[in-house]
Design a protein around this motif. Structure first.
Motif, mmCIF file in Angstrom:
data_model
loop_
_atom_site.group_PDB
_atom_site.id
_atom_site.type_symbol
_atom_site.label_atom_id
_atom_site.label_comp_id
_atom_site.label_asym_id
_atom_site.label_seq_id
_atom_site.Cartn_x
_atom_site.Cartn_y
_atom_site.Cartn_z
ATOM 1 N N THR A 14 30.686 -5.362 27.583
ATOM 2 C CA THR A 14 31.026 -4.580 26.402
ATOM 3 C C THR A 14 31.215 -3.114 26.795
ATOM 4 O O THR A 14 30.888 -2.690 27.915
ATOM 5 N N ASP A 15 31.729 -2.322 25.863
ATOM 6 C CA ASP A 15 31.929 -0.895 26.127
ATOM 7 C C ASP A 15 30.604 -0.208 26.407
ATOM 8 O O ASP A 15 30.528 0.702 27.252
ATOM 9 N N LYS A 16 29.555 -0.614 25.710
ATOM 10 C CA LYS A 16 28.237 -0.002 25.907
ATOM 11 C C LYS A 16 27.718 -0.287 27.313
ATOM 12 O O LYS A 16 27.172 0.609 27.971
ATOM 13 N N ARG A 17 27.892 -1.502 27.791
ATOM 14 C CA ARG A 17 27.417 -1.850 29.142
ATOM 15 C C ARG A 17 28.233 -1.104 30.202
ATOM 16 O O ARG A 17 27.675 -0.623 31.199
ATOM 17 N N GLN A 225 22.716 -14.191 25.943
ATOM 18 C CA GLN A 225 21.484 -13.601 25.439
ATOM 19 C C GLN A 225 21.536 -12.082 25.517
ATOM 20 O O GLN A 225 21.079 -11.383 24.603
ATOM 21 N N GLU A 226 22.091 -11.543 26.602
ATOM 22 C CA GLU A 226 22.210 -10.093 26.736
ATOM 23 C C GLU A 226 23.135 -9.515 25.668
ATOM 24 O O GLU A 226 22.877 -8.437 25.136
ATOM 25 N N LEU A 231 23.668 -6.490 20.664
ATOM 26 C CA LEU A 231 24.107 -6.452 19.265
ATOM 27 C C LEU A 231 22.954 -6.056 18.355
ATOM 28 O O LEU A 231 23.142 -5.301 17.391
ATOM 29 N N LYS A 232 21.752 -6.532 18.670
ATOM 30 C CA LYS A 232 20.582 -6.139 17.885
ATOM 31 C C LYS A 232 20.305 -4.648 18.008
ATOM 32 O O LYS A 232 19.946 -3.984 17.041
ATOM 33 N N GLY A 236 21.360 -3.636 14.738
ATOM 34 C CA GLY A 236 20.126 -4.038 14.091
ATOM 35 C C GLY A 236 19.934 -5.541 14.123
ATOM 36 O O GLY A 236 20.840 -6.310 14.424
ATOM 37 N N ASP A 237 18.718 -5.976 13.766
ATOM 38 C CA ASP A 237 18.379 -7.396 13.740
ATOM 39 C C ASP A 237 19.206 -8.088 12.658
ATOM 40 O O ASP A 237 19.239 -7.646 11.507
ATOM 41 N N PRO A 238 19.893 -9.216 12.990
ATOM 42 C CA PRO A 238 20.689 -9.922 11.973
ATOM 43 C C PRO A 238 19.875 -10.321 10.746
ATOM 44 O O PRO A 238 20.366 -10.252 9.621
ATOM 45 N N GLN A 239 18.615 -10.742 10.943
ATOM 46 C CA GLN A 239 17.782 -11.111 9.809
ATOM 47 C C GLN A 239 17.483 -9.906 8.927
ATOM 48 O O GLN A 239 17.487 -9.994 7.696
ATOM 49 N N LEU A 240 17.239 -8.751 9.588
ATOM 50 C CA LEU A 240 16.979 -7.538 8.810
ATOM 51 C C LEU A 240 18.221 -7.107 8.050
ATOM 52 O O LEU A 240 18.143 -6.698 6.875
#
Length: 351
Positions: A14-17, A225-226, A231-232, A236-240
């Motif tokens: 990703t761009d962030k990595r 997983q990374e 993404l979290k 943020g957390d998808p559940q949140l």
């Protein structure tokens, strides 16, 4: 962590990595490109600079020899002579040094852009681990570097040998020629070897640059997983996030329900739709949808309408058309007639 290491790195970075790798100084930079550019620039410069450099160097050497009998041998005179020679030689070599600096910086900027970071120079105690250090000597990266070095030396050696071998027949003619012709022949042969070697290095640099780019892309790849963890961190957390959306929708529904008692009429589809309309001649150009809902929400709107004695009118086509409108949106012209009939009926009931 062990599970992440076992997972295959199949996802593109990703761009962030990419930015994280760049901030650490881990970029796709080929040393062969720098070497090829420096050698090419130096050869081209010598080709044009030599007619200027050589006469001045001869003049400098001749001046020193002509004054050798007048120079007193003592520390002060030797120091003055050394500084004078150093100054003149530095002036002659200054363009070459400047060219090396410019080409070195340019070759780096062309590959990775402008990058200034001190991360690679930060102390890292893990680098002092002898086991980790020994692994570097037997790693795939070390094997690749050895193969590249051997290929470079071998190709350049073959080209140089063939060039000198082809000129060997002409060297026999130098026996009857003056020393100046011998020097000219040696210089021409050396230049030919250097130019051909430069061509080989340029080709090797191109392949090395493509390989380094590919290798860096493979290194930056991520596991699934990374990507989820990143993404979290970023969103943020998808559940949140789902919980926040749920709360926002609940608040929006409450605000909408608080508007239902202000409605003039609720248009319904007898199965699962309810739309509340309001019309104020003084402030509105057309009736507006102030609440709508389907299924359970539709039943809730009807319940509030009954509690506040708001007229409910059943009209399937109009209810379906009004349900497509957004909250707060005015009724479009094609529905003016149908809605006007409904409002006229409601006003007649009230009167």
């Amino acid at each position: 962590m062990a599970e992440e290491q076992d997972q295959e790195r199949s996802e593109q970075a990703t761009d962030k990595r990419r930015e994280e790798f760049r901030s650490k100084g881990q970029v796709a930079q080929s040393r062969e490109v720098q070497t090829a550019m420096l050698l090419t620039a130096m050869l081209l410069m010598w080709f044009f600079y030599l007619p200027f450099f050589w006469p001045r160097l001869q003049k400098l050497v001749a001046g020193i020899w002509s004054r050798s009998g007048e120079i007193r041998v003592n520390p002060e005179s030797m120091y003055d002579l050394g500084m004078a020679i150093f100054g003149q030689v530095a002036m002659l070599l200054a363009p070459i040094m400047l060219l090396v600096l410019v080409v070195g910086a340019l070759s780096s900027i062309m590959q990775i852009g402008f990058l200034l970071t001190g991360k690679p120079m930060e102390p890292d105690l893990s680098k002092l681990n002898p086991i980790q250090g020994a692994k570097k000597f037997i790693s795939r990266r070390s094997a690749v570097e050895v193969i590249k070095s051997l290929a470079k030396v071998g190709l350049v050696g073959v080209v140089a040998f063939k060039t000198v071998y082809n000129e060997f027949g002409n060297s026999i003619l130098l026996v009857d020629m003056p020393p100046s012709e011998t020097m000219r022949f040696l210089g021409r042969t050396a230049g030919l070897v250097l130019f051909k070697s430069c061509g080989v290095l340029i080709i090797l640099a191109l392949f090395d640059y493509l390989f380094v780019r590919w290798e860096m892309e493979q290194k930056m790849k991520m596991t699934k997983q990374e990507q989820k963890e990143e993404l979290k961190e970023t969103e943020g957390d998808p559940q949140l996030r789902a919980r926040v959306r749920s709360l926002q929708q609940e608040m929006a529904r409450k605000r909408m329900m608080s508007e239902v008692p202000k409605a003039d009429v609720v248009v319904t589809n007898p199965t699962h739709l309810s739309i509340a309309l309001k019309y104020d001649r003084a402030t509105m150009a057309a009736p507006q949808v102030i609440a709508k809902g389907a299924d359970h929400l539709a039943m809730k709107i009807r319940e509030i309408a009954r509690e506040n004695r708001i007229v409910m009118v059943e009209n399937k086509p109009v209810a379906r058309a009004l349900y497509k409108l957004e909250i707060g949106q005015a009724v479009p012209e094609e529905l003016f007639t149908a809605v006007a009939e409904i409002l006229a009926y409601v006003y007649g009931l009230k009167n």
